[in-house]
Design a protein around this motif. Structure first.
Motif, PDB file in Angstrom:
ATOM      1  N   HIS A 178      -8.138 -59.077   8.238  1.00  0.00           N
ATOM      2  CA  HIS A 178      -8.984 -59.480   7.109  1.00  0.00           C
ATOM      3  C   HIS A 178      -8.149 -59.913   5.910  1.00  0.00           C
ATOM      4  CE1 HIS A 178     -12.862 -58.526   8.827  1.00  0.00           C
ATOM      5  NE2 HIS A 178     -12.366 -57.384   9.282  1.00  0.00           N
TER       6      HIS A 178
ATOM      7  N   ARG B 152     -11.303 -69.723  16.744  1.00  0.00           N
ATOM      8  CA  ARG B 152     -10.714 -69.642  15.402  1.00  0.00           C
ATOM      9  C   ARG B 152     -10.792 -68.184  14.960  1.00  0.00           C
ATOM     10  NH1 ARG B 152     -10.121 -74.595  12.696  1.00  0.00           N
ATOM     11  NH2 ARG B 152     -11.275 -76.301  13.653  1.00  0.00           N
TER      12      ARG B 152
ATOM     13  N   GLU C 235     -12.867 -62.224  11.978  1.00  0.00           N
ATOM     14  CA  GLU C 235     -13.583 -63.503  11.887  1.00  0.00           C
ATOM     15  C   GLU C 235     -13.324 -64.394  13.100  1.00  0.00           C
ATOM     16  OE1 GLU C 235     -12.889 -65.335   8.031  1.00  0.00           O
ATOM     17  OE2 GLU C 235     -12.611 -63.339   7.151  1.00  0.00           O
TER      18      GLU C 235
ATOM     19  N   ASP D  52       4.540 -65.728  13.279  1.00  0.00           N
ATOM     20  CA  ASP D  52       3.086 -65.587  13.106  1.00  0.00           C
ATOM     21  C   ASP D  52       2.613 -64.479  13.977  1.00  0.00           C
ATOM     22  OD1 ASP D  52       2.820 -67.589  11.212  1.00  0.00           O
ATOM     23  OD2 ASP D  52       2.567 -69.140  12.731  1.00  0.00           O
TER      24      ASP D  52
ATOM     25  N   ASP E 133      -5.307 -61.544   6.139  1.00  0.00           N
ATOM     26  CA  ASP E 133      -4.583 -62.767   6.489  1.00  0.00           C
ATOM     27  C   ASP E 133      -5.351 -63.982   5.973  1.00  0.00           C
ATOM     28  OD1 ASP E 133      -2.888 -64.610   7.591  1.00  0.00           O
ATOM     29  OD2 ASP E 133      -3.440 -64.195   9.668  1.00  0.00           O
TER      30      ASP E 133
ATOM     31  N   ARG F 148      -8.602 -64.893  12.303  1.00  0.00           N
ATOM     32  CA  ARG F 148      -7.511 -64.435  11.443  1.00  0.00           C
ATOM     33  C   ARG F 148      -6.918 -63.176  12.069  1.00  0.00           C
ATOM     34  NH1 ARG F 148      -8.375 -67.556   7.126  1.00  0.00           N
ATOM     35  NH2 ARG F 148     -10.497 -68.099   6.595  1.00  0.00           N
ATOM     36  N   LYS F 149      -5.607 -63.022  11.919  1.00  0.00           N
ATOM     37  CA  LYS F 149      -4.952 -61.846  12.503  1.00  0.00           C
ATOM     38  C   LYS F 149      -5.443 -60.547  11.874  1.00  0.00           C
ATOM     39  CE  LYS F 149      -0.814 -63.622  14.574  1.00  0.00           C
ATOM     40  NZ  LYS F 149       0.613 -63.418  14.738  1.00  0.00           N
TER      41      LYS F 149
ATOM     42  N   ALA G  99      -4.431 -67.156   6.502  1.00  0.00           N
ATOM     43  CA  ALA G  99      -4.325 -68.271   7.450  1.00  0.00           C
ATOM     44  C   ALA G  99      -5.261 -68.094   8.636  1.00  0.00           C
ATOM     45  CB  ALA G  99      -2.887 -68.394   7.937  1.00  0.00           C
ATOM     46  N   GLN G 100      -6.023 -69.136   8.905  1.00  0.00           N
ATOM     47  CA  GLN G 100      -6.872 -69.133  10.085  1.00  0.00           C
ATOM     48  C   GLN G 100      -6.064 -69.669  11.260  1.00  0.00           C
ATOM     49  OE1 GLN G 100     -10.291 -71.893  10.617  1.00  0.00           O
ATOM     50  NE2 GLN G 100     -11.457 -69.999  10.569  1.00  0.00           N
ATOM     51  N   ARG G 101      -6.110 -68.984  12.369  1.00  0.00           N
ATOM     52  CA  ARG G 101      -5.359 -69.370  13.570  1.00  0.00           C
ATOM     53  C   ARG G 101      -6.298 -70.062  14.549  1.00  0.00           C
ATOM     54  NH1 ARG G 101      -0.981 -67.853  10.794  1.00  0.00           N
ATOM     55  NH2 ARG G 101      -0.851 -65.634  10.509  1.00  0.00           N
TER      56      ARG G 101
ATOM     57  N   TRP H 110      -8.168 -58.979  15.752  1.00  0.00           N
ATOM     58  CA  TRP H 110      -8.325 -60.117  14.851  1.00  0.00           C
ATOM     59  C   TRP H 110      -9.672 -60.030  14.130  1.00  0.00           C
ATOM     60  CZ3 TRP H 110      -6.341 -65.594  16.296  1.00  0.00           C
ATOM     61  CH2 TRP H 110      -4.971 -65.544  16.554  1.00  0.00           C
TER      62      TRP H 110
END
Length: 134
Positions: A69, A64, A49, A134, A71, A66-67, A73-75, A47
């Motif tokens: 760079h 927090r 960030e 996701d 992506d 992202r899958k 959507a923040q997970r 992942w």
């Protein structure tokens, strides 16, 4: 072959523990799961960030990231131990206090054997057609 005398590090001595230090002191029962999930997401899952975040109103730390760079959507990942007791009130508390309010979170369940599994939980009832991969 020469025997090595290299000292094994504890979790707290590991160089990558620094970003988790403050949260582990605030939430000591969550430390092992937080460390495991943080490392799994950054090292095994790749992942981007990945940041540990305090959610004081919920009484928990989350992650927090992202899958990748690419992506957008923040997970949100909530690390817990396999032995933790959960309830509907606990889930409501987590969803209520994370800002901005997420549509879904990933529950990272860490075992004592260093295994970790992820479950995607949605806020409210989601029809099967609405489930995204996701």
């Amino acid at each position: 072959m020469a025997a090595t005398t290299e000292k094994l590090q504890t979790m707290e001595e590991h160089p990558s523990f620094r970003p988790l230090l403050e949260l582990s002191q605030k939430y000591p029962t969550q430390t092992a799961a937080l460390f495991q999930a943080f490392h799994d997401l950054t090292l095994s899952q790749g992942w981007a960030e990945v940041t540990p975040v305090d959610v004081p109103d919920a009484g928990y730390a989350i992650i927090r990231g992202r899958k990748s760079h690419k992506d957008a959507a923040q997970r949100i990942v909530v690390p817990i131990q396999l032995s933790d007791s959960l309830s509907l009130a606990w889930f409501r508390n987590i969803f209520t206090h994370i800002t901005p309010s997420p549509q879904a979170i990933f529950l990272a369940i860490a075992g004592t054997d260093s295994s970790i599994v992820y479950y995607r939980l949605a806020s409210g009832i989601v029809k099967p057609d609405d489930l995204r991969d996701d």
